[in-house]
Scaffold this active site. Structure first.
Site, mmCIF file in Angstrom:
data_model
loop_
_atom_site.group_PDB
_atom_site.id
_atom_site.type_symbol
_atom_site.label_atom_id
_atom_site.label_comp_id
_atom_site.label_asym_id
_atom_site.label_seq_id
_atom_site.Cartn_x
_atom_site.Cartn_y
_atom_site.Cartn_z
ATOM 1 N N ASP A 122 0.833 -1.196 0.063
ATOM 2 C CA ASP A 122 0.119 0.026 -0.188
ATOM 3 C C ASP A 122 0.869 1.186 -0.176
ATOM 4 O OD1 ASP A 122 -2.134 1.511 -0.016
ATOM 5 O OD2 ASP A 122 -3.066 0.563 1.935
ATOM 6 N N CYS B 27 -3.946 5.093 -2.245
ATOM 7 C CA CYS B 27 -4.413 4.349 -3.342
ATOM 8 C C CYS B 27 -4.435 5.279 -4.605
ATOM 9 C CB CYS B 27 -5.947 3.900 -3.005
ATOM 10 S SG CYS B 27 -6.533 2.998 -4.498
ATOM 11 N N HIS C 41 -6.413 4.666 6.778
ATOM 12 C CA HIS C 41 -5.518 5.680 6.126
ATOM 13 C C HIS C 41 -5.731 7.206 7.039
ATOM 14 C CE1 HIS C 41 -3.880 3.772 2.394
ATOM 15 N NE2 HIS C 41 -5.091 3.118 2.579
HETATM 16 P P1 HMG Z 1 -9.665 -4.974 -16.482
HETATM 17 O O1 HMG Z 1 -9.128 -3.908 -17.122
HETATM 18 O O2 HMG Z 1 -10.934 -4.825 -15.828
HETATM 19 O O3 HMG Z 1 -9.350 -6.157 -16.984
HETATM 20 O O4 HMG Z 1 -8.417 -5.026 -15.418
HETATM 21 P P2 HMG Z 1 -8.420 -6.957 -18.157
HETATM 22 O O5 HMG Z 1 -8.343 -8.350 -17.764
HETATM 23 O O6 HMG Z 1 -8.869 -6.243 -19.439
HETATM 24 O O7 HMG Z 1 -6.944 -6.110 -17.736
HETATM 25 C C1 HMG Z 1 -6.529 -4.984 -18.174
HETATM 26 C C2 HMG Z 1 -4.916 -5.176 -18.433
HETATM 27 O O8 HMG Z 1 -4.239 -5.642 -16.943
HETATM 28 C C3 HMG Z 1 -4.415 -6.168 -19.367
HETATM 29 O O9 HMG Z 1 -3.320 -5.754 -19.937
HETATM 30 C C4 HMG Z 1 -4.074 -7.483 -18.584
HETATM 31 O O10 HMG Z 1 -3.332 -8.195 -19.432
HETATM 32 C C5 HMG Z 1 -3.833 -7.037 -17.351
HETATM 33 P P3 HMG Z 1 -3.087 -4.869 -21.328
HETATM 34 O O11 HMG Z 1 -3.667 -5.811 -22.340
HETATM 35 O O12 HMG Z 1 -3.659 -3.597 -20.893
HETATM 36 O O13 HMG Z 1 -1.557 -4.683 -21.585
HETATM 37 N N1 HMG Z 1 -3.879 -7.888 -16.287
HETATM 38 C C6 HMG Z 1 -2.847 -8.217 -15.271
HETATM 39 N N2 HMG Z 1 -1.524 -7.881 -15.364
HETATM 40 C C7 HMG Z 1 -0.746 -8.498 -14.280
HETATM 41 N N3 HMG Z 1 -1.589 -9.297 -13.300
HETATM 42 C C8 HMG Z 1 -2.918 -9.499 -13.470
HETATM 43 C C9 HMG Z 1 -3.684 -8.905 -14.374
HETATM 44 N N4 HMG Z 1 -4.897 -9.077 -14.681
HETATM 45 C C10 HMG Z 1 -5.101 -8.314 -15.782
HETATM 46 N N5 HMG Z 1 -3.407 -10.236 -12.438
HETATM 47 C C11 HMG Z 1 -7.738 -5.224 -13.152
HETATM 48 C C12 HMG Z 1 -8.723 -5.376 -13.949
HETATM 49 C C13 HMG Z 1 -8.216 -5.557 -11.607
HETATM 50 C C14 HMG Z 1 -6.712 -6.310 -13.440
HETATM 51 C C15 HMG Z 1 -7.101 -3.861 -13.169
HETATM 52 O O14 HMG Z 1 -8.273 -2.992 -13.130
HETATM 53 C C16 HMG Z 1 -6.205 -3.534 -12.079
HETATM 54 O O15 HMG Z 1 -4.955 -4.080 -12.207
HETATM 55 N N6 HMG Z 1 -6.266 -2.379 -11.164
HETATM 56 C C17 HMG Z 1 -5.465 -1.840 -10.413
HETATM 57 C C18 HMG Z 1 -6.039 -2.007 -8.660
HETATM 58 C C19 HMG Z 1 -5.026 -1.757 -7.997
HETATM 59 O O16 HMG Z 1 -3.837 -2.420 -7.846
HETATM 60 N N7 HMG Z 1 -5.511 -0.889 -6.901
HETATM 61 C C20 HMG Z 1 -4.727 -0.398 -5.886
HETATM 62 C C21 HMG Z 1 -4.778 -1.454 -4.752
HETATM 63 S S1 HMG Z 1 -6.354 -1.537 -3.749
HETATM 64 C C22 HMG Z 1 -6.153 -0.412 -2.497
HETATM 65 O O17 HMG Z 1 -4.987 0.438 -2.474
HETATM 66 C C23 HMG Z 1 -7.042 -0.188 -1.328
HETATM 67 C C24 HMG Z 1 -6.608 -1.117 -0.059
HETATM 68 O O18 HMG Z 1 -5.549 -0.571 0.263
HETATM 69 C C25 HMG Z 1 -7.409 -1.126 0.849
HETATM 70 C C26 HMG Z 1 -8.014 0.114 1.155
HETATM 71 O O19 HMG Z 1 -7.224 1.355 1.620
HETATM 72 O O20 HMG Z 1 -9.352 0.678 0.919
HETATM 73 C C27 HMG Z 1 -6.405 -2.594 -0.440
HETATM 74 MG MG MG Z 2 -5.130 1.043 1.484
#
Ligand code: HMG
Ligand code: MG
Length: 306
Positions: free
Chosen positions: A16, A240, A209
């Site tokens: 994070d 985030c 946070h």
């Molecule tokens: P999408 O666009 O719905 O789905 O992504 P997709 O299947 O079409 O994939 C898009 C691209 O991601 C493609 O690549 C895939 O190959 C790639 P491109 O064709 O554009 O080159 N891809 C992946 N690459 C690596 N590993 C994978 C993977 N899956 C697809 N597993 C997806 C859906 C969820 C993958 C995308 O929207 C994404 O990666 N989002 C980022 C989410 C993220 O990391 N957010 C931050 C963390 S959450 C947070 O911080 C909150 C938390 O701390 C709690 C809080 O504070 O509230 C947890």
């Molecule tokens: Mg968080």
């Protein structure tokens, strides 16, 4: 419910914290940070995420980081996995824990993971099932549990329903995320009360946070209710990328200090943790966000002048 004697800290700084850095952090630096966190006694460490490298470039080297780490048996490293592909990568890296991440509001869900809340549950069902079948520990995050950067107020009932759904999928622990750090202690209490009607308190973790400086107070309010699992980030790094205006997580040093002074065990050596914070802050060229670290470092300087 009485206050727990011991708190499990889930260190989320390497994930994070570093996911939100604009500077590129080298693999060696991430490895050295995690090694220092382990040396400080942290047992649950979120080491990275298997998500789209286009969307979160800072986590694209998670596989390389994990390949370099040799952690003792008692340490549980985990990573965020948004889908089957992420789970497969986590399994290939030998991880023992993964986290899926949902949101309490439709807009945040769309911005963060590109699908609706129902869509995310459908996507996570086979992921959690396969992870549990492979013997992994699975947690489920709920973002925006106390407020959303796009939709504003969030009803505790909506969070509780999602918590129940994630638990029903097989998540052992549900981490309630105040993604934008807006909540205050009595709201946090009400949220835990509401969620606690659907799942046991032992299954609830809290993830604050610190945008509005309420995180420690919120944590204590929840711990007084019996919550015994707390997320935090060394030096208060974090945020985030899809939550505009959000700042870092509560600093692990502050959490450890608060519990240590309160006679509640965390198993973490505060001095060693402060050293880990100094290490990463130096590498990032920034000041620690931890008040306890600042105070204790100033004391060290007074007692051991250069
Ligand atoms: P999408 O666009 O719905 O789905 O992504 P997709 O299947 O079409 O994939 C898009 C691209 O991601 C493609 O690549 C895939 O190959 C790639 P491109 O064709 O554009 O080159 N891809 C992946 N690459 C690596 N590993 C994978 C993977 N899956 C697809 N597993 C997806 C859906 C969820 C993958 C995308 O929207 C994404 O990666 N989002 C980022 C989410 C993220 O990391 N957010 C931050 C963390 S959450 C947070 O911080 C909150 C938390 O701390 C709690 C809080 O504070 O509230 C947890
Ligand atoms: Mg968080």
């Amino acid at each position: 419910m009485s206050i727990p004697q011991r708190i499990r800290i889930v260190e989320v700084g390497p994930r994070d914290g570093l996911q939100n850095e604009s500077a590129t952090v080298r693999v060696e630096t991430k490895v050295a940070l995690i090694e220092r966190l382990v040396a400080a006694g942290l047992r649950d460490i979120e080491a990275g995420s298997f998500v789209s490298a286009k969307r979160v470039p800072q986590m694209a080297d998670t596989k390389a980081v994990l390949a370099r780490l040799r952690t003792p048996e008692h340490v549980r490293l985990s990573a965020l996995v948004p889908n089957m592909r992420g789970l497969e990568e986590a399994l290939a890296c030998g991880l023992r824990g993964v986290a899926v991440f949902a949101a309490a509001t439709e807009r945040f869900s769309k911005e963060n993971i590109g699908c609706s809340i129902a869509g995310s549950l459908a996507r996570y069902a086979p992921v959690v099932e396969a992870a549990v079948a492979a013997g992994l520990d699975v947690r489920g995050y709920i973002s925006c549990a106390l407020g959303c950067p796009y939709e504003g107020e969030v009803a505790p009932r909506a969070v509780a329903t999602l918590a129940r759904d994630l638990a029903a999928l097989g998540c052992r622990e549900i981490s309630l995320g105040d993604t934008i750090g807006v909540g205050a202690p009595l709201e946090a209490r009400r949220l835990v009360e509401q969620v606690g009607r659907d799942i046991p308190l032992s299954q609830i973790a809290v993830h604050f946070h610190d945008t509005f400086g309420q995180a420690l107070a919120n944590i204590f309010a929840c711990v007084e209710m019996g919550v015994a699992s707390v997320d935090s980030s060394v030096a208060g790094l974090g945020g985030c990328p899809f939550a505009p205006g959000a700042s870092g997580n509560v600093a692990t040093e502050d959490v450890v200090y608060m519990f240590e002074r309160s006679g509640i065990e965390t198993g973490v050596d505060l001095a060693a943790l402060i050293d880990a914070g100094v290490f990463i802050c130096e590498r990032l060229g920034r000041e620690t966000q931890s008040r306890a670290a600042r105070a204790l470092l100033a004391r060290r300087r007074r007692e051991r002048p250069a």
